[in-house]
Design an enzyme around this catalytic site. Structure first.
Site, PDB file in Angstrom:
ATOM      1  N   GLU A  74     -24.416 -13.572  21.165  1.00  0.00           N
ATOM      2  CA  GLU A  74     -23.744 -12.761  20.353  1.00  0.00           C
ATOM      3  C   GLU A  74     -24.243 -11.412  20.087  1.00  0.00           C
ATOM      4  OE1 GLU A  74     -23.179 -14.251  16.291  1.00  0.00           O
ATOM      5  OE2 GLU A  74     -23.165 -16.382  17.219  1.00  0.00           O
ATOM      6  N   CYS A 111     -39.578  30.310  -2.329  1.00  0.00           N
ATOM      7  CA  CYS A 111     -40.322  29.471  -1.256  1.00  0.00           C
ATOM      8  C   CYS A 111     -39.994  29.758   0.194  1.00  0.00           C
ATOM      9  CB  CYS A 111     -39.794  27.980  -1.369  1.00  0.00           C
ATOM     10  SG  CYS A 111     -40.357  26.871  -0.439  1.00  0.00           S
ATOM     11  N   ASP A 165     -25.384  -3.738  13.837  1.00  0.00           N
ATOM     12  CA  ASP A 165     -26.082  -2.901  13.035  1.00  0.00           C
ATOM     13  C   ASP A 165     -25.330  -2.501  11.921  1.00  0.00           C
ATOM     14  OD1 ASP A 165     -28.430  -1.937  12.063  1.00  0.00           O
ATOM     15  OD2 ASP A 165     -28.419  -0.207  13.502  1.00  0.00           O
ATOM     16  N   CYS A 200     -44.939  26.205  -0.903  1.00  0.00           N
ATOM     17  CA  CYS A 200     -45.026  27.041  -1.904  1.00  0.00           C
ATOM     18  C   CYS A 200     -45.589  26.592  -3.176  1.00  0.00           C
ATOM     19  CB  CYS A 200     -43.721  27.809  -2.478  1.00  0.00           C
ATOM     20  SG  CYS A 200     -42.787  26.667  -3.388  1.00  0.00           S
ATOM     21  N   CYS A 233     -37.632  21.379  -3.825  1.00  0.00           N
ATOM     22  CA  CYS A 233     -38.302  22.335  -4.239  1.00  0.00           C
ATOM     23  C   CYS A 233     -37.553  23.675  -4.912  1.00  0.00           C
ATOM     24  CB  CYS A 233     -39.070  23.203  -3.058  1.00  0.00           C
ATOM     25  SG  CYS A 233     -39.798  24.651  -3.569  1.00  0.00           S
ATOM     26  N   GLU A 293     -21.195  -9.333   9.254  1.00  0.00           N
ATOM     27  CA  GLU A 293     -21.756  -7.875   9.219  1.00  0.00           C
ATOM     28  C   GLU A 293     -20.939  -6.764   8.977  1.00  0.00           C
ATOM     29  OE1 GLU A 293     -25.234  -8.487   9.616  1.00  0.00           O
ATOM     30  OE2 GLU A 293     -25.792  -6.359   9.988  1.00  0.00           O
ATOM     31  N   LYS A 307     -25.627  -8.036  18.165  1.00  0.00           N
ATOM     32  CA  LYS A 307     -26.224  -7.984  16.707  1.00  0.00           C
ATOM     33  C   LYS A 307     -25.741  -6.754  16.334  1.00  0.00           C
ATOM     34  CE  LYS A 307     -30.513  -8.468  14.305  1.00  0.00           C
ATOM     35  NZ  LYS A 307     -30.954  -7.237  13.547  1.00  0.00           N
ATOM     36  N   TYR A 314     -20.142 -14.045  11.674  1.00  0.00           N
ATOM     37  CA  TYR A 314     -20.810 -14.599  12.713  1.00  0.00           C
ATOM     38  C   TYR A 314     -21.020 -16.174  12.061  1.00  0.00           C
ATOM     39  CZ  TYR A 314     -24.199 -12.321  10.343  1.00  0.00           C
ATOM     40  OH  TYR A 314     -25.181 -11.535   9.137  1.00  0.00           O
ATOM     41  N   ASP A 325       0.832  -1.147  -0.051  1.00  0.00           N
ATOM     42  CA  ASP A 325      -0.182   0.031   0.156  1.00  0.00           C
ATOM     43  C   ASP A 325       0.707   1.341   0.094  1.00  0.00           C
ATOM     44  OD1 ASP A 325      -2.895  -1.063   2.063  1.00  0.00           O
ATOM     45  OD2 ASP A 325      -2.200  -1.639   0.074  1.00  0.00           O
ATOM     46  N   SER A 382     -33.645 -13.615   7.614  1.00  0.00           N
ATOM     47  CA  SER A 382     -33.828 -12.476   8.807  1.00  0.00           C
ATOM     48  C   SER A 382     -33.957 -13.401  10.077  1.00  0.00           C
ATOM     49  CB  SER A 382     -35.187 -12.174   8.435  1.00  0.00           C
ATOM     50  OG  SER A 382     -35.272 -10.918   8.626  1.00  0.00           O
ATOM     51  N   LYS A 438     -33.745  -7.658  20.708  1.00  0.00           N
ATOM     52  CA  LYS A 438     -33.462  -6.249  20.358  1.00  0.00           C
ATOM     53  C   LYS A 438     -33.470  -5.529  21.984  1.00  0.00           C
ATOM     54  CE  LYS A 438     -34.010  -6.121  16.175  1.00  0.00           C
ATOM     55  NZ  LYS A 438     -34.575  -5.198  15.034  1.00  0.00           N
ATOM     56  N   ASP A 461       0.656   4.379  -2.567  1.00  0.00           N
ATOM     57  CA  ASP A 461       0.265   5.769  -2.202  1.00  0.00           C
ATOM     58  C   ASP A 461       1.622   6.665  -2.462  1.00  0.00           C
ATOM     59  OD1 ASP A 461      -1.424   4.864   0.896  1.00  0.00           O
ATOM     60  OD2 ASP A 461      -1.926   5.058  -1.179  1.00  0.00           O
ATOM     61  N   CYS A 507     -44.422  21.464  -3.937  1.00  0.00           N
ATOM     62  CA  CYS A 507     -43.874  21.843  -2.467  1.00  0.00           C
ATOM     63  C   CYS A 507     -44.998  22.220  -1.492  1.00  0.00           C
ATOM     64  CB  CYS A 507     -42.925  23.030  -2.757  1.00  0.00           C
ATOM     65  SG  CYS A 507     -42.544  23.750  -1.193  1.00  0.00           S
TER      66      CYS A 507
END
Ligand code: AMP
Ligand code: ZN
Length: 701
Positions: free
Chosen positions: A119, A460, A123, A441, A454, A176, A121, A228, A37, A87, A331, A41, A438
């Protein structure tokens, strides 16, 4: 210092282009790092420097411009998932977790010994990565669970992901992809400084970064991954499902074993978050524990996941049409709450972008009552499939206003009562109609990327209001005492129609407004007047030009701290001088051009001069006034870069320009000077060689 000739520079330029394009193709497409790298670079930096020194060498398809692969795609290819990506059913608290255990017991028997894997979760976005002979071969998003999008080059940019593993045969790794919180903050800080809208949350940012057709852009985001799931080659016979770690050779017969295996191979697994539990009580304790400490992580988690550990039990439990029965998402309740959509309002932003905002049945979320949540845009509404009256899950993401994350429906097809409050995906409904006009306006809206805009910029009322709010904000002209409700009143009674009208306001006009008294009127008038003495860059920022946030405004003002000169530079000089500034590119210039052509500017310009404005820039300390009042043009090759001399001229009170005219004081002329020298001679402009120039400043050569 040895200077290369133009010809040498040109040859070097070509050489660099070829090398870099080749390496980049190898890296992103062939998955092959031919050079380290750092080497890549260093070459890229050299190319950037060459382009800065010799702008006319720059080719339209330079790797610095088109970036990345040199391969232009317009969409992602589709990849079929050999094992569907499913899911997870949701549990929203302790009770749901116990109910899940009971359902399991009904199938496998309460007495059957089993263990649970707990585990976190993460996001982010689920990804399925295929390895062949231990080499990363391709990667796909979840898509609809059966067909995903091929994002292989993008996945290659994730540094922590192993690309070749000795001893790993053919397998599929599930994980993930996420954006670390620290990176998210960094990205948004940079965007704020550029005057761009902020990203709503790390998840959407990660999603945007991953789904880039140009992986170079993905690479800039520093995405990471937590793995996972592991499926060895023979899994694909249809017997197993998402997250199942079954393997007919029985090499891996528990999920815990699979996580350990992934870790040994160098995959990031959530070591601190994964636990092997012997009872559901243990799972519940961990769930409560992590609910408390989840903010301590550098990644966003939206809950935990519990999985039956033993592969043979996973098989017995099987799957429903949507998710495995042997796993459950737990959750966290505090930051996500379930409520109902009552109605939708449409907010018009400063640049006319329409944001749909849902009014909700009030619900307690992370300690506050939430009544509104953003829906971002109409694409998002379609994606969520949300309609009026729907039960939805709302989430708080950091400081930003809550957002709707999903629609909740009770699944009528639930088998064995397994599913409660499950999320149904991909169900697009259209109860919330896309706007065509809109709401403020009535102008016909225009589509701009995913957003609706808009176009009525000057007329406006909503846009005017937002512009004035921005004008008075702290980083702009910092006028305190002028909150949104006062601005609204002023607009309503037509005392103002653009920010500069503020400077015409008189005591008699203000004293009659609601909530205004003698003292507050006087304070406000004083604050308005005081803002006239602010630095030019604040004024520039206050104008609300796209991409011109505080930092860019400062950069521009360091070169041109004056409105009329800036207009001239942008419209007449095509921004040639501005583009030399480090950090100012074509995108910002294009936005400036657009601004100086806009109706807003026409309006502001008139008042600006009529009201006699004169914002002053506090620039860096001057070295001397030796060049005050003098304008220089530089040409030819000098002993140092052009910007070095430009800085010297400016620091000594002078100005630079890129073309020779009658008002040029001196032409600073190096070797191989061309047409500028001729022009200077014909106009009788004085020509300086470098030595003379240095002597003027008493600088050594
Ligand atoms: P949902 O999309 O809410 O139904 O949840 C299922 C998704 O959770 C999976 O597709 C994964 O993308 C994600 N996920 C995050 N962390 C995990 C984990 N530790 N185990 C399984 N799935 C996970
Ligand atoms: Zn409008």
């Amino acid at each position: 210092m040895l200077k290369e000739t133009y010809k040498e520079a040109e040859a070097k330029y070509q050489d660099l282009q070829i090398k870099l394009k080749h390496w980049s193709h190898q890296y992103y497409i062939e998955n092959n790092s031919e050079v380290a790298d750092a080497v890549y670079d260093a070459h890229l930096q050299e190319l950037i420097a060459l382009e800065a020194a010799y702008p006319d060498l720059m080719e339209a398809d330079s790797i610095t411009q088109t970036v990345g692969t040199g391969v232009y795609k317009t969409s992602f290819n589709k990849i079929a998932h050999a094992i569907p990506m499913m899911s997870l059913a949701n549990a929203f608290g302790e009770q749901d977790i116990r109910a899940w255990e009971e359902r399991i017991n009904r199938i496998i028997g309460a007495e059957t010994v089993r263990t649970y894997v707990f585990e976190l979760k993460v996001d982010g976005l689920s990804i399925s990565i295929d390895y062949k002979n231990g080499n990363l071969y391709r990667a796909a998003t979840r898509g609809d669970g059966k067909l995903g999008e091929d994002v292989t080059p993008n996945i290659f940019t994730i540094k922590s992901l192993p690309k070749n593993i000795l001893g790993l045969g053919d397998c599929t790794v599930r994980g993930e992809v996420y954006l670390p919180k620290a990176e998210f903050i960094k990205v948004n800080e940079a965007r704020a400084n550029q005057g761009l809208d902020l990203y709503a949350n790390p998840r959407n940012t990660a999603s945007g970064a991953l789904r880039q057709l140009d992986p170079k852009i993905t690479a800039e985001r520093n995405l990471d991954i937590i793995c996972y799931g592991l499926h060895l080659a023979k899994d694909a016979d249809g017997e197993v499902s998402e997250n199942s770690t079954a393997d007919s050779d029985d090499k891996v017969f528990t999920h815990w074993h699979a996580l350990k295996q992934l870790d040994d191979w160098g995959f990031h697994v959530n070591k601190g978050g994964n636990h092997l539990c012997t009872s559901i009580e243990e799972v519940i304790n961990l769930y409560h524990e992590w609910q408390e400490k989840k903010d301590s992580l550098d990644l966003e988690i939206d809950g935990a996941v519990v999985k039956i550990n033993e592969t043979h039990l996973q098989k017995t439990l099987g799957v429903t049409s949507k998710f495995p029965r042997w796993a459950m998402a737990l959750k966290f309740t505090a930051e996500e709450a379930i409520t109902k959509v009552i109605s939708v309002d449409y907010e018009v932003g400063r640049t006319g972008i329409i944001t749909p905002v849902a009014n909700l049945e009030p619900v307690l979320l992370a300690g506050t009552t939430v009544k509104r949540a953003t829906l971002h845009n109409f694409d998002q509404i379609a994606r969520l499939g949300v309609g009026l009256g729907d039960k939805v899950s709302v989430r708080k993401a950091g400081e930003i206003i809550p957002e709707i994350v999903s629609v909740i429906r009770d699944d009528v097809n639930a088998e064995n009562g397994v599913v409660q409050g499950a999320l149904l995906e991909n169900e697009i409904r259209s109860q919330i109609q896309k706007l065509s006009k809109c709401p403020v306006c009535d102008s016909v809206l225009e589509q701009e990327d995913v957003a609706l805009r808009c176009p009525n910029i000057v007329g406006c009322a909503a846009q005017i209001q937002r512009r004035i709010e921005h004008w008075v904000s702290r980083n702009a002209l910092d006028i305190s005492g002028l909150g949104p409700s006062i601005i609204e009143q002023l607009l309503e009674v037509k005392l103002i129609s653009n920010p500069l009208d503020l400077y015409r306001l008189r005591y008699e006009q203000l004293i009659d407004l609601e909530r205004m008294a003698d003292k507050s009127v006087n304070n406000l008038l004083a604050a308005i007047q005081a803002s006239r003495g602010k630095a030019f860059h604040r004024f520039l920022h206050a104008l609300g030009i796209k991409h011109v946030g505080l930092n860019v405004a400062q950069l521009i003002a360091s070169l041109i701290p004056n409105l009329s000169e800036l207009e001239h530079e942008v419209l007449v000089n095509n921004g040639q001088e501005l583009l030399k500034l480090d950090g100012l590119g074509e995108k910002i210039l294009a936005s400036l051009v657009q601004f100086f052509h806009s109706e807003i500017y026409v309006q502001i310009k008139k008042d600006y001069y009529e009201l006699g404005f004169d914002f002053i820039e506090i620039t860096q300390r001057k070295l001397s006034d030796r060049f005050s009042g003098l304008t220089f043009v530089i040409t030819g090759t000098l002993s140092e870069s052009r910007s070095y001399f430009e800085k010297l001229i400016k620091d000594n009170g002078g100005k630079t320009s890129s073309s020779v005219s009658k008002s040029t004081s001196y032409l600073l002329c190096g070797d191989e000077a061309g047409s500028k020298l001729e022009k200077a001679n014909s106009l009788g402009v004085k020509v300086l060689v470098e030595g003379e120039f240095r002597r003027m400043l008493e600088l050594p050569y």
